[in-house]
Design a protein around this motif. Sequence first.
Motif, PDB file in Angstrom:
ATOM      1  N   VAL A  89     -10.319 -35.440  21.427  1.00  0.00           N
ATOM      2  CA  VAL A  89      -9.840 -34.107  21.291  1.00  0.00           C
ATOM      3  C   VAL A  89      -8.181 -34.289  20.524  1.00  0.00           C
ATOM      4  CG1 VAL A  89      -8.905 -33.821  23.516  1.00  0.00           C
ATOM      5  CG2 VAL A  89      -9.572 -31.815  22.060  1.00  0.00           C
ATOM      6  N   ARG A  90      -7.950 -33.533  19.881  1.00  0.00           N
ATOM      7  CA  ARG A  90      -6.514 -33.469  19.570  1.00  0.00           C
ATOM      8  C   ARG A  90      -6.001 -32.177  19.708  1.00  0.00           C
ATOM      9  NH1 ARG A  90      -2.275 -32.414  16.146  1.00  0.00           N
ATOM     10  NH2 ARG A  90      -1.213 -34.223  14.955  1.00  0.00           N
ATOM     11  N   THR A  91      -4.938 -31.919  20.144  1.00  0.00           N
ATOM     12  CA  THR A  91      -4.375 -30.508  20.229  1.00  0.00           C
ATOM     13  C   THR A  91      -2.955 -30.691  19.393  1.00  0.00           C
ATOM     14  OG1 THR A  91      -2.874 -31.317  22.204  1.00  0.00           O
ATOM     15  CG2 THR A  91      -4.801 -30.204  22.756  1.00  0.00           C
ATOM     16  N   LYS A  92      -1.937 -30.071  19.400  1.00  0.00           N
ATOM     17  CA  LYS A  92      -1.040 -29.845  18.459  1.00  0.00           C
ATOM     18  C   LYS A  92      -0.015 -31.160  18.889  1.00  0.00           C
ATOM     19  CE  LYS A  92      -1.036 -24.960  17.381  1.00  0.00           C
ATOM     20  NZ  LYS A  92      -0.321 -23.724  17.401  1.00  0.00           N
ATOM     21  N   ARG A  93       0.216 -31.529  19.924  1.00  0.00           N
ATOM     22  CA  ARG A  93       0.912 -32.645  20.337  1.00  0.00           C
ATOM     23  C   ARG A  93       0.172 -33.772  20.995  1.00  0.00           C
ATOM     24  NH1 ARG A  93       6.378 -32.375  24.402  1.00  0.00           N
ATOM     25  NH2 ARG A  93       6.615 -34.665  24.586  1.00  0.00           N
ATOM     26  N   TYR A  94      -0.849 -33.568  21.681  1.00  0.00           N
ATOM     27  CA  TYR A  94      -1.651 -34.914  22.284  1.00  0.00           C
ATOM     28  C   TYR A  94      -2.759 -34.888  21.629  1.00  0.00           C
ATOM     29  CZ  TYR A  94       1.926 -34.254  25.885  1.00  0.00           C
ATOM     30  OH  TYR A  94       3.314 -33.902  26.536  1.00  0.00           O
ATOM     31  N   LYS A  95      -3.444 -36.393  22.002  1.00  0.00           N
ATOM     32  CA  LYS A  95      -4.615 -36.808  21.582  1.00  0.00           C
ATOM     33  C   LYS A  95      -5.580 -37.743  22.553  1.00  0.00           C
ATOM     34  CE  LYS A  95      -5.465 -38.111  17.209  1.00  0.00           C
ATOM     35  NZ  LYS A  95      -5.237 -38.816  16.267  1.00  0.00           N
ATOM     36  N   MET A 150       0.905 -45.780  18.714  1.00  0.00           N
ATOM     37  CA  MET A 150       1.300 -47.278  19.130  1.00  0.00           C
ATOM     38  C   MET A 150       1.015 -47.397  20.481  1.00  0.00           C
ATOM     39  SD  MET A 150       1.371 -48.899  16.302  1.00  0.00           S
ATOM     40  CE  MET A 150       2.454 -50.615  16.638  1.00  0.00           C
ATOM     41  N   HIS A 151       1.317 -46.240  21.343  1.00  0.00           N
ATOM     42  CA  HIS A 151       1.672 -46.680  22.856  1.00  0.00           C
ATOM     43  C   HIS A 151       0.502 -45.695  23.751  1.00  0.00           C
ATOM     44  CE1 HIS A 151       5.192 -48.356  21.663  1.00  0.00           C
ATOM     45  NE2 HIS A 151       5.609 -47.340  20.914  1.00  0.00           N
ATOM     46  N   SER A 160     -15.464 -49.765  26.202  1.00  0.00           N
ATOM     47  CA  SER A 160     -15.377 -48.875  27.013  1.00  0.00           C
ATOM     48  C   SER A 160     -13.920 -48.462  27.395  1.00  0.00           C
ATOM     49  CB  SER A 160     -16.383 -48.911  28.154  1.00  0.00           C
ATOM     50  OG  SER A 160     -16.317 -47.721  29.200  1.00  0.00           O
ATOM     51  N   SER A 161     -13.266 -47.620  26.920  1.00  0.00           N
ATOM     52  CA  SER A 161     -11.854 -47.289  27.585  1.00  0.00           C
ATOM     53  C   SER A 161     -11.597 -45.907  27.101  1.00  0.00           C
ATOM     54  CB  SER A 161     -11.067 -48.423  26.530  1.00  0.00           C
ATOM     55  OG  SER A 161     -11.048 -48.226  25.200  1.00  0.00           O
ATOM     56  N   TRP A 162     -10.297 -45.424  27.580  1.00  0.00           N
ATOM     57  CA  TRP A 162      -9.474 -44.429  27.016  1.00  0.00           C
ATOM     58  C   TRP A 162      -8.257 -44.444  26.525  1.00  0.00           C
ATOM     59  CZ3 TRP A 162     -11.524 -39.455  28.039  1.00  0.00           C
ATOM     60  CH2 TRP A 162     -12.496 -39.052  28.780  1.00  0.00           C
ATOM     61  N   GLU A 163      -7.900 -43.548  25.689  1.00  0.00           N
ATOM     62  CA  GLU A 163      -6.471 -43.809  25.290  1.00  0.00           C
ATOM     63  C   GLU A 163      -5.967 -42.217  25.032  1.00  0.00           C
ATOM     64  OE1 GLU A 163      -6.653 -45.620  21.475  1.00  0.00           O
ATOM     65  OE2 GLU A 163      -7.569 -47.665  22.239  1.00  0.00           O
ATOM     66  N   LEU A 164      -4.882 -42.202  25.283  1.00  0.00           N
ATOM     67  CA  LEU A 164      -4.138 -40.929  25.260  1.00  0.00           C
ATOM     68  C   LEU A 164      -2.545 -41.078  24.606  1.00  0.00           C
ATOM     69  CD1 LEU A 164      -3.310 -37.831  26.227  1.00  0.00           C
ATOM     70  CD2 LEU A 164      -2.342 -39.084  28.271  1.00  0.00           C
ATOM     71  N   TYR A 165      -2.280 -40.308  23.623  1.00  0.00           N
ATOM     72  CA  TYR A 165      -1.279 -40.357  22.589  1.00  0.00           C
ATOM     73  C   TYR A 165      -0.435 -39.194  22.810  1.00  0.00           C
ATOM     74  CZ  TYR A 165      -3.370 -44.571  21.166  1.00  0.00           C
ATOM     75  OH  TYR A 165      -3.960 -45.901  21.134  1.00  0.00           O
ATOM     76  N   ASP A 166       0.993 -39.067  22.703  1.00  0.00           N
ATOM     77  CA  ASP A 166       1.809 -38.202  22.350  1.00  0.00           C
ATOM     78  C   ASP A 166       2.218 -38.117  21.375  1.00  0.00           C
ATOM     79  OD1 ASP A 166       4.042 -36.431  22.220  1.00  0.00           O
ATOM     80  OD2 ASP A 166       4.748 -36.902  24.415  1.00  0.00           O
ATOM     81  N   LEU A 167       1.610 -37.311  20.326  1.00  0.00           N
ATOM     82  CA  LEU A 167       2.016 -37.527  18.893  1.00  0.00           C
ATOM     83  C   LEU A 167       3.340 -36.975  18.518  1.00  0.00           C
ATOM     84  CD1 LEU A 167      -1.564 -36.067  17.724  1.00  0.00           C
ATOM     85  CD2 LEU A 167      -0.818 -38.520  17.751  1.00  0.00           C
ATOM     86  N   GLN A 168       3.983 -36.336  19.272  1.00  0.00           N
ATOM     87  CA  GLN A 168       5.293 -35.930  18.882  1.00  0.00           C
ATOM     88  C   GLN A 168       6.313 -36.877  19.207  1.00  0.00           C
ATOM     89  OE1 GLN A 168       6.740 -32.009  20.354  1.00  0.00           O
ATOM     90  NE2 GLN A 168       8.762 -33.221  21.598  1.00  0.00           N
ATOM     91  N   LYS A 169       6.054 -37.880  20.106  1.00  0.00           N
ATOM     92  CA  LYS A 169       6.862 -39.138  20.354  1.00  0.00           C
ATOM     93  C   LYS A 169       6.522 -40.125  19.847  1.00  0.00           C
ATOM     94  CE  LYS A 169       8.870 -37.571  24.894  1.00  0.00           C
ATOM     95  NZ  LYS A 169       8.820 -37.838  26.257  1.00  0.00           N
ATOM     96  N   ASP A 170       5.340 -40.371  19.369  1.00  0.00           N
ATOM     97  CA  ASP A 170       4.723 -41.499  19.091  1.00  0.00           C
ATOM     98  C   ASP A 170       3.657 -41.054  17.669  1.00  0.00           C
ATOM     99  OD1 ASP A 170       3.433 -44.026  18.848  1.00  0.00           O
ATOM    100  OD2 ASP A 170       2.039 -43.753  20.368  1.00  0.00           O
TER     101      ASP A 170
END
Length: 516
Positions: A448-454, A477-478, A463-473
């Motif tokens: 899921v992608r919101t306006k700031r996060y994914k 990459m992080h 088998s893994s999870w990832e979370l991104y702050d698209l505003q800062k990153d």
Amino acid sequence: MKVFKISVILVVLSCGFSTNVLAQNKAESTKRPNIVIIISDDHAYQAISAYGNNLVQTPNIDRIAKEGVLFNKGYVTNSICGPSRAVILTGKYSHKNGFKDNENSRFDGSQDSFVKQLGASGYQTAWIGKWHLETKPQGFDFWQILPNQGQYYNPEFDMMDGSKKRNEGYVSDVIEDVSENWLNNRDQEKPFCLVIGHKATHRTWIPDTQDLGKFDTVTFPLPANFYDNYKDREAAKVQDMSISTTMQMGYDLKMFGGENEANKDGNIARMNLEQRQKFDAYYSPVEADLKAKNLSGKTLVEWKYQRYMRDYMSTAVSLDRNIGRTLDYLDKNGLTENTIVIYLSDQGFYLGEHGWFDKRFIYEESFRTPMMMRYPGVIKPGTVSNNFVMNLDIAPTMLDAAGVSIPKDEQGQSMLPLFKDKKAKGRDAIYYHYYENGEHSVSPHFGVRTKRYKLIRFYKRVSSWELYDLQKDPNEMHNLYGKKGYEKITNYMNLQLKKLIDQYDDQDAKQLLKGD
């Protein structure tokens, strides 16, 4: 309510038209917009000047945006060719239309589509060019399609009578020629929906002979994350779509090592004498220079990147030129003010970001797609939209524009309220699910992608999870998943993910989450 004379033209990779025509008053039918959907293949938004690329010029694609709307947040539900076309046709996610991947799926043409709905309401419909759905089109008045991926030179077409026809010339030109021929011979008493499916800019990026060398004086800057080490991103570590190791010197970059090897490549062998002479005259000196330099290591990798970009961008030149021909045809035939034109790619594409080519991942460069729409009288020229829109929305938008009821099982949303109603509210979040577990070793995943996060859940291969702050990153990459201080954001994004899984009734994803 004022009725505008509008033609809708969408250029898309695939489209369907029905021959069932309800009795309708001729005068009433002429008030309805024509539709032209232009769909390219693997054309990255980063390769379009309307999106800010100053090293390339795409004046005809840009024209659609200037005379209509440029979508800054256009996305796909599943970033791969066939599934994307199936979503466009049906207005349904892959798990609902049945075409999940290019390896095991065949499109069930008996199911409903927006083209069938248009045909039943009086439209004349056609699909011309790339189709890539493993079965023949159903519900169109006319179709002429490339088998499988098609060829760049002297392409063969599957015809409606079961025969095959070879057309001399470059594929982008040929597809436009066939499209204009259909427009010339259509029933002019009916509104029409034409889907133009271009092959460009699909791998192996072979430009038209007139465009060879167009970008040889351009040095494309390496993306900031070209040498990504994929820290904390397990799925990215195991992919097989890197410019450094996966991209082939012969197949992709035309450095065959000799005429005999080049002749073994079907794309090259099918050229006629004149085409082949121009091809050899351009690539032979490039290969001789490469041998003389005897490159290795990062120097060779960066050489491969420059060659990839020059071929890719040169291939896109013919695409843009032929989109210009479509727009010119509308102008010359008095159709512009009565036609909706939509341009989009079947998905985005990597142009060296993370060191990659291809697509598939939910990361922005492949998840996001170029999309623009011209609709005279409804969309104000020069509009820029930052609302989330998806390829899922094409079907309901076209039906809405044509005054046809949108079937309740379609999962997209009409985009027209965004331009007609100042109070209209777009999506807060968008959902994605990629299924294929073979070519390029990209692990299946949904997210899921919101306006700031994914938030992303990979499964099967990794088998893994990832979370991104698209505003800062924004370059993703992080990976923040499991990091201290992000517990509340993670919980919130999990709730958003589950909400969309329920909304779109994705039982596969629901079962996977039960095991977490």
